[in-house]
Design an enzyme around this catalytic site. Structure first.
Site, PDB file in Angstrom:
ATOM      1  N   PHE A  45       5.909  -1.748   0.504  1.00  0.00           N
ATOM      2  CA  PHE A  45       6.117  -1.619  -0.947  1.00  0.00           C
ATOM      3  C   PHE A  45       7.094  -2.697  -1.393  1.00  0.00           C
ATOM      4  O   PHE A  45       7.736  -3.356  -0.558  1.00  0.00           O
ATOM      5  CB  PHE A  45       6.660  -0.221  -1.278  1.00  0.00           C
ATOM      6  CG  PHE A  45       8.025   0.036  -0.679  1.00  0.00           C
ATOM      7  CD1 PHE A  45       8.157   0.424   0.651  1.00  0.00           C
ATOM      8  CD2 PHE A  45       9.179  -0.144  -1.439  1.00  0.00           C
ATOM      9  CE1 PHE A  45       9.409   0.625   1.206  1.00  0.00           C
ATOM     10  CE2 PHE A  45      10.442   0.062  -0.881  1.00  0.00           C
ATOM     11  CZ  PHE A  45      10.558   0.452   0.440  1.00  0.00           C
TER      12      PHE A  45
ATOM     13  N   PHE B 166      10.534  -3.491  -2.283  1.00  0.00           N
ATOM     14  CA  PHE B 166      10.533  -4.626  -1.386  1.00  0.00           C
ATOM     15  C   PHE B 166      11.004  -4.168  -0.012  1.00  0.00           C
ATOM     16  O   PHE B 166      12.139  -4.403   0.378  1.00  0.00           O
ATOM     17  CB  PHE B 166      11.453  -5.725  -1.917  1.00  0.00           C
ATOM     18  CG  PHE B 166      11.073  -6.174  -3.315  1.00  0.00           C
ATOM     19  CD1 PHE B 166       9.993  -7.041  -3.486  1.00  0.00           C
ATOM     20  CD2 PHE B 166      11.731  -5.697  -4.445  1.00  0.00           C
ATOM     21  CE1 PHE B 166       9.614  -7.463  -4.766  1.00  0.00           C
ATOM     22  CE2 PHE B 166      11.337  -6.099  -5.721  1.00  0.00           C
ATOM     23  CZ  PHE B 166      10.284  -6.981  -5.885  1.00  0.00           C
TER      24      PHE B 166
HETATM   25 CU    CU Z   1       6.308  -7.943  -0.096  1.00  0.00          CU
END
Ligand code: CU
Ligand code: HEM
Ligand code: CU
Lengths: 560, 160
Positions: free
Chosen positions: B78, B80
């Site tokens: 996802f 980050f």
């Molecule tokens: Cu990424």
């Protein structure tokens, strides 16, 4: 001091196509200049040096800059250069004038499209990179502007096909002259190739305008790469065309084989498109045997470049020997290295050798899994498009701008220096990017200098990083020299038609097309176009059919 | 120059044949390696509703499971980061990753291995690998996914 005045000459009165070509060319170079601005900053980023905080008030992030770099250099500059060269060369060769109204329509479509797309780019509303993969969702103006820009090339397709058929009607039974043949196959290839992007754009525009809630990212990638591979040949072939039809003459020799040069362009027409899955080796959702089929076809499309390597090298050898070069390698020294155009091509092709070798690695399915999406990839394509294509354009500008305007080249020494430095800078940078990607898995498209986590993760590559900083400095100087030369040339008030090349330097050929069965075979362009369509349907049809009938749309995101 | 010409054409033909032969060898080698050297090419395990990844099904509960002598990992990539945050395996045992994304495309690249997956929302990618050498491997997102992309680095730990 007496001011020397030159008589005012209207160089465009008898040749309006020159003005059109100049406008396309200069607009392309303006795009290249703005796009290239970010290049050294990116090289510094991969050297651990972060200058982006200083750009803050104007540019919001590394990724905004990278989007501008990719879009302006790889899409805008390359296409405009193609629209300049691949319309102008056949017009001159056939002695015909393109439909000037439509030529200007294509210029304005490109310019307006560019401006529309530039607004969200500059406003940080489209920092989605030049591949704009959904679900990252840009402002609608980005997609609309880009679509208008690309559609401008369809007008160019029409311009060339129309000139070609006019010539055919006047010369029944004759073989199409070489540059025109190249141009026709080039534009037909692009027409077939661009369809993926056009269909994708319909989805994206509807999505960005809120007419549909989501798009299927896998389908969009597949449509994108349907165009995304051949687009690199769309960038490359104007450089090849110039290398075939002008370089031998500029170097003092002749093109060794006309029929074989046609074969090269025919092979590109056939094999450029049905290979896009080599950009999707890492994608789930495409069966491995389809990827293997595209691997084999991708290997096939290396053949025309291998032939080109031979033909260009042989033509240069003929030139070197004609200039008095002796012995196994003496012809190399006898080439006109002090001619900035020839120099640019020679260095560009030199870089193309490791570039091509890397391309074959990328195409080799399982090897690709090692380097996919690492900085190896920008390492590879800066040899191809960043060096050969760009240097072919820069080198050509050195005679073409004078030829179009009647203004002689200024600062020839700087022109030469710019090419050596560009080559050197690119060589160093691509060398280091290759190794950083291959050995340390350093990812591409990553603001690593701004991320302590990343700098820690890739610290082992720090020796290579130093090279990126060095290359960034060299490339910055190279770019300043080059843009100074062309703007000083184009903007000077002196016109001196006596001192510029008044004709396009079309090369003579040794093996002529007349009487060659190969040339006759390649002349059946529409038949081969039909075969190209069939190949595409076979290589893409089943997969695309399946994707279109099983769409899984996903909503958009703005994460920058 | 004219007599030169025939020599050039002969060499040219030889060069084209050489090129074709080289390519044929490459294709055979690729096929051979794919069949014998442990194919790590990701395939599609299923399609999924990306908007429900975080709330329903296997990926709402990202985990590494041991099944006999093998591992199965359900991974969310996802913006980050990756879930589970920490993945541990034993060297020499096969791992099968199932990976998907709840938001945008990501990369799933494990340093020093052939694992390199394009994580596409709506798709569940499946890839298997056997880590031979113990140690820490960087797990790197190599597809631009937004402003935090460069921070999207995690670790896979392989124990002896
Ligand atoms: Cu990424
Ligand atoms: C001063 C010269 C240049 C330098 C120093 C430079 C440097 C770089 C670097 C370091 C990257 C990688 C960025 C990243 O992945 O985060 C990059 C990306 C790129 N460059 Fe250049 N570049 C230059 C000129 C050019 C030219 C002339 C072209 C094409 C005509 C070009 C096309 C591209 C493209 C297409 C990308 C990929 C963008 C993306 O991944 O979205 N560059 N450049
Ligand atoms: Cu490609």
């Amino acid at each position: 001091m007496a001011v020397k005045t030159f008589p005012k000459i209207d160089v465009y009165a008898g040749a309006p196509e020159k003005k059109y070509t100049l406008f396309m060319l200069m607009l392309g170079f303006i795009a290249l200049m703005v796009g290239t601005l970010f290049g050294p900053l990116q090289a510094f980023n991969y050297g651990g040096l972060d200058l982006y905080p200083f750009l803050k008030p104007v540019f919001q992030s590394y990724y905004q800059g990278l989007t501008i770099h990719g879009v302006l250099n790889a899409i805008i500059f390359t296409q405009l250069f193609g629209q300049a060269i691949m319309v102008y060369l056949p017009a001159k060769e056939l002695g015909l004038r393109p439909n000037m109204t439509l030529a200007w329509v294509s210029f304005w479509m490109a310019l307006i499209g560019l401006l529309i797309a530039a607004l969200p780019l500059l406003g940080n509303a489209a920092s989605v990179l030049y591949t704009f993969y959904p679900p990252l969702k840009a402002h609608w103006a980005f997609y609309v502007g880009a679509a208008l820009f690309v559609l401008s090339s369809y007008v160019s397709i029409y311009l060339v096909l129309e000139m070609w058929s006019r010539w055919k009607r006047a010369n029944p039974g004759k073989i199409t002259p070489l540059a025109t043949y190249m141009s026709v196959t080039f534009w037909l290839m692009w027409f077939l190739a661009s369809l993926g992007l056009v269909v994708e754009a319909l989805f994206l525009i509807a999505w960005s305008l809120g007419l549909v809630a989501g798009v299927d990212p896998l389908l969009m990638r597949t449509l994108f790469w349907y165009t995304g591979h051949p687009i690199v040949y769309f960038w490359l072939l104007p450089a090849y065309t110039l290398a075939y039809v002008t370089l031998p003459k500029l170097a003092g020799g002749k093109l060794v084989s006309d029929p074989l040069s046609r074969l090269v362009f025919l092979l590109f027409l056939l094999f450029s498109v049905p290979v896009g899955f080599h950009h999707q080796f890492a994608d789930p959702g495409i069966a491995p045997y389809w990827k293997m089929i595209h691997t084999i076809l991708t290997m096939m499309v290396a053949v025309p470049s291998l032939i080109t390597a031979f033909t260009i090298a042989a033509s240069l050898e003929v030139a070197g020997r004609a200039n008095g070069g002796k012995g196994l390698l003496g012809w190399i020294g006898a080439l006109p290295w002090n001619n900035p155009t020839v120099l640019a091509f020679l260095l560009g092709f030199l870089a193309f050798i490791p570039g091509g070798a890397g391309g074959i690695v990328n195409a080799s399915f399982n090897l690709n899994q090692n380097i996919h999406n690492t900085v190896w990839i920008p390492g590879h394509f800066h040899l191809q498009v960043g060096t050969l294509v760009t240097m072919a354009a820069m080198g050509t500008a050195f005679w073409l701008i004078p030829h179009l305007t009647g203004k002689p080249l200024v600062a020839r020494g700087m022109a030469l220096a710019s090419q050596w430095l560009w080559f050197l800078g690119m060589f160093i940078m691509t060398f280091s990017l290759h190794w950083m990607g291959f050995l340390y898995a350093v990812p591409r498209r990553s603001h690593i200098a701004g991320s302590p986590i990343a700098m820690e993760a890739y610290r082992e590559s720090s020796a290579w990083m130093v090279l990126n900083i060095v290359s960034g400095v060299i490339l910055l100087i190279a770019a300043i020299l080059f843009f100074y030369v062309i703007y000083a040339t184009a903007l000077q008030s002196r016109r001196d038609p006596e001192r510029v090349m008044s004709e396009v330097p079309f090369s003579e050929v040794i093996s002529k097309p007349e009487g060659s069965s190969l040339a006759l075979m390649t002349e059946r362009v529409w038949f081969w176009f039909g075969i190209a369509v069939v190949l595409v349907v076979l290589a893409y049809g089943p997969v695309l059919f399946q994707m279109f009938t099983n769409m899984n749309p996903v909503p958009g995101q703005r994460l920058w | 120059m004219e007599q030169h010409e025939h020599v050039i054409e002969r060499y040219e033909r030889a060069w084209i044949l050489f090129g074709l032969a080289m390519i044929t060898v490459f294709i055979i080698l690729i096929g051979y390696m794919m069949l014998t050297m442990g194919n790590t090419n990701p395939v599609s395990a299923a399609r999924i509703d990306a908007t429900k990844v975080r709330t329903e099904g296997d990926f709402a509960n990202p985990r590494v499971e041991q099944v006999g002598n093998e591992y199965v990992a359900y991974v969310q990539a996802f913006s980050f980061g990756y879930l589970p945050m920490e993945m541990k395996f034993k060297a020499g045992q096969k791992v099968t990753f199932y990976i998907t994304s709840p938001d945008v495309q990501h990369g799933f690249k494990v340093e020093n291995t052939n694992i390199n997956v394009q994580v596409i929302p709506g798709e569940v990618a499946k890839v298997s690998y056997t880590f031979k050498k113990p140690g820490e491997y960087n797990l790197i997102c190599n597809e631009y996914c937004g402003i935090g992309h460069a921070n999207m680095v995690s670790k896979i730990v392989v124990e002896p």
